[in-house]
Design a protein around this motif. Structure first.
Motif, PDB file in Angstrom:
ATOM      1  N   GLU A  52      58.350  67.525  49.928  1.00 46.40           N
ATOM      2  CA  GLU A  52      58.416  68.831  50.576  1.00 46.40           C
ATOM      3  C   GLU A  52      57.939  69.931  49.637  1.00 46.40           C
ATOM      4  N   ASP A  53      58.328  69.821  48.367  1.00 44.71           N
ATOM      5  CA  ASP A  53      57.894  70.820  47.383  1.00 44.71           C
ATOM      6  C   ASP A  53      56.378  70.776  47.203  1.00 44.71           C
ATOM      7  N   LEU A  54      55.807  69.570  47.188  1.00 41.30           N
ATOM      8  CA  LEU A  54      54.364  69.434  46.999  1.00 41.30           C
ATOM      9  C   LEU A  54      53.595  70.018  48.179  1.00 41.30           C
ATOM     10  N   ARG A  55      54.133  69.891  49.368  1.00 36.92           N
ATOM     11  CA  ARG A  55      53.495  70.501  50.532  1.00 36.92           C
ATOM     12  C   ARG A  55      53.356  72.005  50.332  1.00 36.92           C
ATOM     13  N   SER A  56      54.415  72.624  49.791  1.00 38.25           N
ATOM     14  CA  SER A  56      54.384  74.065  49.537  1.00 38.25           C
ATOM     15  C   SER A  56      53.459  74.409  48.381  1.00 38.25           C
ATOM     16  N   THR A  57      53.497  73.595  47.328  1.00 39.47           N
ATOM     17  CA  THR A  57      52.712  73.871  46.125  1.00 39.47           C
ATOM     18  C   THR A  57      51.216  73.655  46.350  1.00 39.47           C
ATOM     19  N   LEU A  58      50.865  72.532  46.981  1.00 39.75           N
ATOM     20  CA  LEU A  58      49.465  72.158  47.145  1.00 39.75           C
ATOM     21  C   LEU A  58      48.877  72.648  48.462  1.00 39.75           C
ATOM     22  N   GLY A  59      49.716  72.935  49.443  1.00 44.55           N
ATOM     23  CA  GLY A  59      49.228  73.369  50.746  1.00 44.55           C
ATOM     24  C   GLY A  59      48.554  72.276  51.542  1.00 44.55           C
ATOM     25  N   CYS A  60      48.818  71.019  51.186  1.00 47.15           N
ATOM     26  CA  CYS A  60      48.153  69.905  51.850  1.00 47.15           C
ATOM     27  C   CYS A  60      48.935  69.459  53.080  1.00 47.15           C
ATOM     28  N   ALA A  61      48.233  68.775  53.987  1.00 49.72           N
ATOM     29  CA  ALA A  61      48.895  68.100  55.093  1.00 49.72           C
ATOM     30  C   ALA A  61      49.460  66.781  54.568  1.00 49.72           C
ATOM     31  N   ILE A  62      50.575  66.330  55.153  1.00 49.05           N
ATOM     32  CA  ILE A  62      51.211  65.093  54.716  1.00 49.05           C
ATOM     33  C   ILE A  62      51.482  64.212  55.925  1.00 49.05           C
ATOM     34  N   LEU A  63      50.996  62.987  55.852  1.00 51.81           N
ATOM     35  CA  LEU A  63      51.237  61.992  56.893  1.00 51.81           C
ATOM     36  C   LEU A  63      51.958  60.824  56.248  1.00 51.81           C
ATOM     37  N   MET A  64      53.142  60.502  56.755  1.00 51.22           N
ATOM     38  CA  MET A  64      53.892  59.431  56.100  1.00 51.22           C
ATOM     39  C   MET A  64      54.603  58.535  57.108  1.00 51.22           C
ATOM     40  N   VAL A  65      54.731  57.280  56.715  1.00 58.00           N
ATOM     41  CA  VAL A  65      55.536  56.302  57.429  1.00 58.00           C
ATOM     42  C   VAL A  65      56.884  56.231  56.731  1.00 58.00           C
ATOM     43  N   SER A  66      57.950  56.304  57.516  1.00 57.69           N
ATOM     44  CA  SER A  66      59.275  56.263  56.908  1.00 57.69           C
ATOM     45  C   SER A  66      60.287  55.679  57.865  1.00 57.69           C
ATOM     46  N   HIS A  67      61.313  55.034  57.296  1.00 63.59           N
ATOM     47  CA  HIS A  67      62.458  54.575  58.074  1.00 63.59           C
ATOM     48  C   HIS A  67      63.695  55.419  57.787  1.00 63.59           C
TER      49      HIS A  67
END
Length: 257
Positions: A170-185
């Motif tokens: 979540e912090d990296l999304r704010s810092t880098l401004g990138c989109a994030i796509l992830m698979v999670s359980h």
């Protein structure tokens, strides 16, 4: 099969079908992700989650449909796991410089960003599970990606380690401004770290914002009660029929893992 997307759109998948050795892994999948957005994909084992990610990064070719990626889009990828032979002497710095060399400053700054200062000289095989995953994350963001893709990147980590890792995401999304796509359980990821959730079972069964999903009876049927804290693992089974307009009537069954 790549064309330029609009200003906000990083990735668009349209009617994607993927067949592997005669088996149809994905059927008619349509989804998108915008700049700065976090989208999480959930679904049972064998539902095609990893197949979708591998198709997006170019490791698999779609049988039909369109995969639209913004021109000059930089993609960072964190796999489920990576095995390094215990007898292979390779430092963190050397690992991060494969296959292309990066400056010492870039490596140090990136390791600082993922919470691993002063580990450049350590051996990869000597890292803990959590440190190893953060190094994989550092490798994925060295080139400042527009889209960061994570395929169950906390697999093998304990509850606290997984929670810490996803707070970092979540912090990296704010810092880098990138989109994030992830698979999670992990339930906490779906509800606290995602802008949208996509439920996959060979095709897109349901999707929506966390607020919409959380208020839907289907969500409660999916995750149920009795979960093991905030990071609940689940087995997700679908039983549904299709309407004439292509929508689904769903029944969900949830069991604690």
């Amino acid at each position: 099969m790549s064309v330029e997307c609009n200003d906000m759109n990083i990735l668009s998948v349209q009617n994607l079908t993927v067949k592997l050795e005669g088996h149809t892994a994905l059927t008619d999948v349509t989804m998108s992700i915008n700049k700065g957005e976090i989208v999480t994909i959930v679904g049972p084992n064998g539902s095609g989650k990893s197949t979708l990610l591998r198709t997006i990064v170019g490791a698999l070719k779609p049988t039909s449909g369109k995969l639209n990626i913004r021109r000059n889009c930089v993609i960072g990828y964190v796999p489920q796991k990576l095995h390094i032979d215990a007898t292979l002497p390779i430092t963190v710095k050397r690992f991060l410089s494969l296959p292309r060399t990066h400056s010492t400053k870039n490596i140090k700054n990136t390791l600082d960003l993922v919470g691993l200062p002063d580990v450049e000289g350590r051996q990869m095989v000597g890292l803990s599970g959590g440190q190893f995953q953060r190094v994989l994350l550092a490798r994925a963001i060295l080139n400042k990606p527009d889209l960061l893709i994570l395929d169950e990147a906390t697999q093998g980590l304990d509850q606290m380690g997984a929670a810490s890792f996803y707070r970092l995401i979540e912090d990296l999304r704010s810092t880098l401004g990138c989109a994030i796509l992830m698979v999670s359980h992990e339930l906490h990821v779906v509800m606290s770290a995602s802008d949208r959730v996509i439920c996959l079972n060979g095709h897109v069964c349901c999707h929506g914002t966390p607020e919409i999903v959380a208020s839907d009876p289907e969500y409660h049927a999916l995750f149920g009660s009795g979960t093991q804290g905030a990071l609940a693992l689940y087995r997700h089974h679908h039983n549904h029929t299709h309407n004439d307009d292509g929508t689904c009537n769903h029944k969900h069954h949830h069991e604690d893992a």
